[in-house]
Design a protein around this motif. Structure first.
Motif, PDB file in Angstrom:
ATOM      1  N   ILE A 157     -34.853 -10.417 -29.336  1.00  0.00           N
ATOM      2  CA  ILE A 157     -35.084 -11.843 -29.071  1.00  0.00           C
ATOM      3  C   ILE A 157     -34.858 -12.056 -27.576  1.00  0.00           C
ATOM      4  N   LYS A 158     -35.820 -12.685 -26.907  1.00  0.00           N
ATOM      5  CA  LYS A 158     -35.743 -12.834 -25.450  1.00  0.00           C
ATOM      6  C   LYS A 158     -36.005 -14.278 -25.024  1.00  0.00           C
ATOM      7  N   MET A 168     -30.800 -12.719 -24.487  1.00  0.00           N
ATOM      8  CA  MET A 168     -31.440 -11.524 -25.034  1.00  0.00           C
ATOM      9  C   MET A 168     -30.545 -10.913 -26.109  1.00  0.00           C
ATOM     10  N   LYS A 169     -31.086 -10.731 -27.323  1.00  0.00           N
ATOM     11  CA  LYS A 169     -30.299 -10.211 -28.436  1.00  0.00           C
ATOM     12  C   LYS A 169     -31.091  -9.181 -29.237  1.00  0.00           C
ATOM     13  N   ASN A 180     -28.379 -14.586 -34.371  1.00  0.00           N
ATOM     14  CA  ASN A 180     -28.790 -14.142 -33.044  1.00  0.00           C
ATOM     15  C   ASN A 180     -29.883 -15.020 -32.451  1.00  0.00           C
ATOM     16  N   LEU A 181     -30.714 -15.606 -33.306  1.00  0.00           N
ATOM     17  CA  LEU A 181     -31.734 -16.540 -32.830  1.00  0.00           C
ATOM     18  C   LEU A 181     -31.069 -17.751 -32.184  1.00  0.00           C
ATOM     19  N   GLN A 182     -30.040 -18.261 -32.838  1.00  0.00           N
ATOM     20  CA  GLN A 182     -29.333 -19.426 -32.316  1.00  0.00           C
ATOM     21  C   GLN A 182     -28.569 -19.104 -31.035  1.00  0.00           C
ATOM     22  N   ILE A 183     -27.927 -17.934 -31.023  1.00  0.00           N
ATOM     23  CA  ILE A 183     -27.179 -17.526 -29.829  1.00  0.00           C
ATOM     24  C   ILE A 183     -28.123 -17.383 -28.643  1.00  0.00           C
ATOM     25  N   ALA A 184     -29.265 -16.732 -28.871  1.00  0.00           N
ATOM     26  CA  ALA A 184     -30.240 -16.522 -27.796  1.00  0.00           C
ATOM     27  C   ALA A 184     -30.767 -17.853 -27.268  1.00  0.00           C
TER      28      ALA A 184
END
Length: 447
Positions: A157-158, A168-169, A180-184
């Motif tokens: 994820i970028k 970026m995850k 990870n979508l939310q963190i990114a």
């Protein structure tokens, strides 16, 4: 013709640009924050102007202050260096609106290539090989799962508008995707004021290879070969070299020719870099940097061409006098980025006064730096303080010169990453070029 340049930057890149200006007989204007008043770039420039307090957003990122400094100095053009405002569409658009010459591409091209999703579409249209993934921003988990399962895990994820590993995850399976979508997205919003992210295939063992381009945006585009920037830590480059030791002559020729053809179609003006992931004999477009790169000296070492002077030539005349047949490649070069960090303590930044400083010299040795004995390293900015560039007849000799030069390099009063570079260059994996972008994290060097 350009007779005076304001350098909208600091540190080693400002020093580098000032040197080029001096050799061209062009006056230079340094800008600085209040804590940088005694910095090397300020002392070397013909003029200097304070543009604000220590916080970057109040000084080096303060567009109004920079334009005021430009008008006060009577400069003819602005060179952005790298970082800060070098790829900021709004900054360049304001300069254009005020009829101020920017040493770099147009705001329209920066806008096109600065957004990674849009850049990927353009690259595909220009005939460059692209990584499988989403063709637009992704915000919903169901859409993300559909894309991830289609291209296959692991995925990356970028942030659409970012770089440097922020936003970026890496995701290995469906159950990790939502978090990870939310963190990114949150990181992208925080660092780039744009929470748009996209998904693409993650490569487990890639090399990072990039191509240096110069173009006048009209009828002349040339390449200056490729750089291998595979030694990285958390997506930040640590060591760069040219040429790449792992690609064949045929692969090199095809890649370089494709890049020249693509940039010619784009109508790009100035210095630019096309970055690629390389794995299993294939190249995949990653992004384009519409500015001078930190690692440009390795290319200068193997070509003998001053890239900053060529940037100024294009901006000043609208033409690039250099032709592809003029470029002769010679030997091998390696650049070590020396940071003010304690690599044994999770790369903790190290600020303070440099009590002892001795830089290496000798045949094939170049140091681009911004520190000196008695000088201060500020805690407010990027930790890069010097770049060691060593050139030899071949890779083996370049490594030997680099190791010798690192042994000569003395910086006391602050911590530095000199010791890390010594470990890397003597490691068998580096000597035999058996590494990928994840190698440093997986190796025993940081233990």
């Amino acid at each position: 013709m350009i007779k005076k340049i304001l350098i909208a930057n600091r540190g080693e890149i400002a020093v580098r640009i000032i040197r080029a200006c001096k050799e061209l007989g062009i006056k230079s204007v340094a800008v600085h924050s209040n804590v940088d008043s005694e910095s090397m770039h300020v002392q070397m420039a013909d003029e200097s102007i304070c543009v604000g307090p220590h916080k970057a957003q109040d000084s080096y990122l303060n567009v109004q202050a920079l334009i005021s400094a430009f008008e006060l100095s009577g400069a003819d053009a602005i060179h952005p260096g790298y970082g800060f405002l070098s790829e900021n569409y709004n900054f360049v658009k304001i300069l254009e609106d005020h009829k101020i010459k920017f040493i770099g591409p147009s705001s329209a091209l920066i806008n096109k290539m600065g957004d990674k999703i849009q850049a990927k579409k353009i690259a595909k249209e220009l005939g460059l090989p692209v990584i499988k993934g989403s063709e637009k921003g992704v915000s919903e988990i169901n859409e993300a799962k559909e894309i991830a399962n289609k291209i296959g895990y692991p995925v990356l994820i970028k942030a659409a508008g970012g770089g440097g590993g922020k936003g970026m995850k890496i995701v290995e399976k469906d159950s990790e995707l939502l978090e990870n979508l939310q963190i990114a997205k949150n990181e992208a919003k925080k660092f780039f004021n744009n929470d748009e992210v996209f998904i693409e295939k993650y490569f487990k063992n890639p090399r990072h290879i990039e191509v240096q381009i110069l173009s006048d945006g009209k009828d002349n585009t040339v390449h200056l070969g490729e750089r291998d920037c595979t030694i990285q830590r958390r997506h930040q480059k640590v060591i760069e070299e040219s040429p790449s030791p792992v690609i064949t002559a045929k692969q090199r020729e095809d890649l370089l020719n494709t890049c020249v053809q693509s940039i010619s179609q784009l109508g790009y003006e100035g210095a630019g870099t096309l970055e690629f992931i390389y794995e299993d004999g294939e190249f995949f477009f990653l992004e384009m940097n519409t500015r001078l790169q930190v690692e440009h000296p390795v290319t200068e070492a193997v070509t003998g061409i001053d890239i900053v002077k060529r940037q100024i030539e294009i901006a000043s005349t609208g033409k690039l006098s250099l032709r592809q047949e003029d470029i002769i490649f010679s030997g091998h070069a390696i650049e070590c980025r020396i940071n003010a960090e304690d690599y044994q303590k999770n790369f903790q930044p190290s600020a303070g006064t440099v009590t002892t400083y001795h830089q290496p010299s000798g045949l094939g040795t170049r140091v681009d730096g911004c520190i000196f004995q008695g000088g201060k390293v500020q805690p407010y900015y990027d930790s890069l303080i010097a770049k060691l560039i060593c050139h030899g007849n071949n890779r083996e000799e370049s490594i030997a010169i680099s190791k010798r030069a690192l042994d000569e390099f003395v910086i006391a009063g602050i911590e530095s990453t000199i010791g890390l570079h010594k470990k890397i260059l003597q490691h068998d994996d580096f000597v035999n070029s058996k590494f990928d972008t994840n190698w440093l994290a997986k190796s025993d060097i940081l233990n």
